[in-house]
Scaffold this motif. Structure first.
Motif, PDB file in Angstrom:
ATOM      1  N   GLU A 276      47.354  48.538  62.462  1.00  0.00           N
ATOM      2  CA  GLU A 276      46.788  49.048  60.693  1.00  0.00           C
ATOM      3  C   GLU A 276      46.038  47.618  60.102  1.00  0.00           C
ATOM      4  O   GLU A 276      46.389  46.395  60.932  1.00  0.00           O
ATOM      5  N   VAL A 277      44.626  47.862  60.053  1.00  0.00           N
ATOM      6  CA  VAL A 277      43.971  46.380  59.678  1.00  0.00           C
ATOM      7  C   VAL A 277      43.511  46.251  58.702  1.00  0.00           C
ATOM      8  O   VAL A 277      42.775  47.449  57.913  1.00  0.00           O
ATOM      9  N   VAL A 278      43.696  45.106  57.732  1.00  0.00           N
ATOM     10  CA  VAL A 278      43.664  44.684  56.427  1.00  0.00           C
ATOM     11  C   VAL A 278      42.746  43.769  56.044  1.00  0.00           C
ATOM     12  O   VAL A 278      43.084  42.270  57.328  1.00  0.00           O
ATOM     13  N   CYS A 279      41.324  43.774  55.549  1.00  0.00           N
ATOM     14  CA  CYS A 279      40.566  42.890  55.205  1.00  0.00           C
ATOM     15  C   CYS A 279      41.318  42.076  54.371  1.00  0.00           C
ATOM     16  O   CYS A 279      41.033  43.011  53.393  1.00  0.00           O
ATOM     17  N   ARG A 280      41.816  40.880  54.474  1.00  0.00           N
ATOM     18  CA  ARG A 280      42.462  39.959  53.070  1.00  0.00           C
ATOM     19  C   ARG A 280      42.841  38.525  53.568  1.00  0.00           C
ATOM     20  O   ARG A 280      43.356  38.841  54.262  1.00  0.00           O
ATOM     21  N   ASP A 281      42.258  38.022  52.297  1.00  0.00           N
ATOM     22  CA  ASP A 281      42.858  36.884  52.425  1.00  0.00           C
ATOM     23  C   ASP A 281      44.861  36.754  52.182  1.00  0.00           C
ATOM     24  O   ASP A 281      45.452  37.700  52.083  1.00  0.00           O
ATOM     25  N   GLY A 282      44.865  36.159  53.369  1.00  0.00           N
ATOM     26  CA  GLY A 282      46.973  36.454  53.996  1.00  0.00           C
ATOM     27  C   GLY A 282      47.871  35.673  52.702  1.00  0.00           C
ATOM     28  O   GLY A 282      48.334  36.431  52.710  1.00  0.00           O
ATOM     29  N   LEU A 283      47.495  35.409  51.641  1.00  0.00           N
ATOM     30  CA  LEU A 283      47.932  34.787  50.676  1.00  0.00           C
ATOM     31  C   LEU A 283      48.256  35.506  49.513  1.00  0.00           C
ATOM     32  O   LEU A 283      48.741  35.276  48.486  1.00  0.00           O
ATOM     33  N   ALA A 284      46.701  36.348  49.335  1.00  0.00           N
ATOM     34  CA  ALA A 284      47.246  37.086  48.755  1.00  0.00           C
ATOM     35  C   ALA A 284      47.379  38.913  49.051  1.00  0.00           C
ATOM     36  O   ALA A 284      47.374  39.435  48.672  1.00  0.00           O
TER      37      ALA A 284
END
Length: 423
Positions: A276-284
């Motif tokens: 599963e690939v998620v484009c998001r800032d790791g902190l968020a």
């Protein structure tokens, strides 16, 4: 001419703006191997080139990046690449003549590069420390951290460049034989064949991927098991994601960079692996706690200078504080994504203790609900030399004390492993 123009323009842009050489060359669309070879060699020997040129210029080196890049790439060809002197000199002069901003340099380029060619043997015979080819602030840090002798060995390894290592989905012995490579004690295969990577057996079929032997260790330390939910935080370009998926884990790969995630998706598709690939800032990123989390945090990347020599010249000492702060925040966030009894591995491709050993100590002080899971001396295939007194992984590019098959063939990496206490 085109390759040399691309090389000096790329070197100038990297020096001017701090972009990576890979990114600059990719944006330019330049694919000629000569352009990359010239640019990489220039950065690998930038300190030497600066000294050699400065000593032969009556007014010293110009502060203008384009002027310096033109002369440095010309001198790099003469001193360190198998390029005919006349080609290196004449084409550098022609490049200056054709560029309105460098036309004033035509005579100077001709004179100084011809002198470098005449004096090449004497220049190469000079006994100068390899640390000359590192910025002063980095050379001084390494000497303080690892001692002058080890710092010199690290810089020497940077001069020699990197090997090509690959990770295999299965049958490493068989693929080592088919590819004519060496199966390393870490489980990676070191290639000897100079054939272009996509043309080698098994690449298109998705049997393996390029990954430095040291970079492959952190995912192995996580010991992924089939069916486990595992988070790969800051995952792109995806080598570690591929390792976790190949082990049968249910992987969630998170990264803030959409272009780098596109590369990750392409790699997974070629390899026939799923995540599963998620484009998001790791902190968020928020989710139900995972069985295990792998955090390959953003860092100065000083452990990768063997293969990315521009790193040494684009990073500043002041970058350390901001990156260390980000790493601590990511670690704290990652800790909240680990279930009770779950595992967390943190790693960086950095030689700097602020990003490695000091992060481990500070994390454990902040998180009494976690305990260190010491790395065994035989767990990595590298022996006790790669494990710190505290039980963490530390590899250095010089390879001192490592098995002979490794030699000076590892990126500089740090990793520590902890588990969340049950209950």
């Amino acid at each position: 001419m085109q390759a040399r123009r691309a090389a000096y323009a790329s070197v100038a842009e990297v020096l001017r703006g701090g972009a990576t050489l890979d990114d600059v060359l990719a944006r330019s669309g330049e694919t000629d191997p000569l352009a990359r070879a010239i640019a990489v060699t220039t950065f690998r020997r930038l300190g030497t080139l600066g000294r050699v040129l400065n000593a032969r210029l009556s007014k010293g080196l110009s502060a203008d990046e384009r002027s310096f890049a033109l002369l440095a790439t010309g001198a790099a060809q003469i001193l360190f690449l198998k390029v005919p002197d006349h080609a290196a000199v004449d084409l550098s002069v022609e490049l200056a003549r054709r560029d309105p901003k460098l036309r004033h340099l035509t005579g100077v380029a001709n004179a100084v590069l011809r002198r470098v060619a005449r004096e090449r043997d004497d220049i190469l015979a000079e006994e100068v420390s390899p640390l000359e080819d590192a910025p002063v602030w980095l050379a001084e840090r390494w000497a303080r951290t690892y001692g002058p002798e080890r710092a010199t060995a690290i810089a020497r390894a940077h001069r020699e460049g990197a090997t090509v290592d690959i990770s295999i989905k299965s049958d490493p012995e068989g693929w080592a034989d088919r590819l004519g490579g060496t199966l390393l004690p870490t489980g990676s295969i070191r290639l000897e064949d100079k054939t272009a990577i996509p043309e080698l057996p098994g690449f298109e079929a998705g049997e393996w991927w390029v990954q430095d032997a040291a970079a492959a260790i952190p995912a192995r330390l996580l010991a992924p098991r089939p069916g486990e939910r595992i988070l790969d935080l800051c995952a792109a370009p995806g080598g570690k994601t591929a390792q976790l998926a190949a082990a049968g884990a249910e992987v969630t790969a998170v990264d803030r960079s959409a272009p780098r995630l596109n590369r990750l998706r392409q790699n997974l598709a070629r390899l026939g692996l799923r995540a599963e690939v998620v484009c998001r800032d790791g902190l968020a990123f928020e989710a139900e706690p995972f069985d295990a989390v792998l955090l390959d945090a953003p860092c100065t990347a000083t452990g990768t200078i063997r293969r990315h020599p521009d790193v040494a010249w684009t990073k500043k000492e002041s970058d350390l504080a901001s990156l260390a702060g980000l790493q601590a925040r990511l670690l704290d966030h990652a800790a909240g994504l680990v279930r009770p009894g779950g595992r967390l591995v943190y790693c960086v491709c950095s030689l700097e203790p602020e990003e490695g050993e000091e992060q481990a100590a500070a994390f454990l002080a902040r998180h009494p609900d976690f305990e260190r899971q010491a790395i065994g001396r035989d767990e990595t295939g590298l022996g006790s030399q790669a494990v710190t007194a505290e039980g963490d992984l530390r590899t250095l590019p010089d390879g001192t004390g490592l098995p002979d098959s490794i030699g000076r063939g590892l990126d500089g990496f740090f990793a520590f492993r902890v588990s969340r206490k049950p209950g």
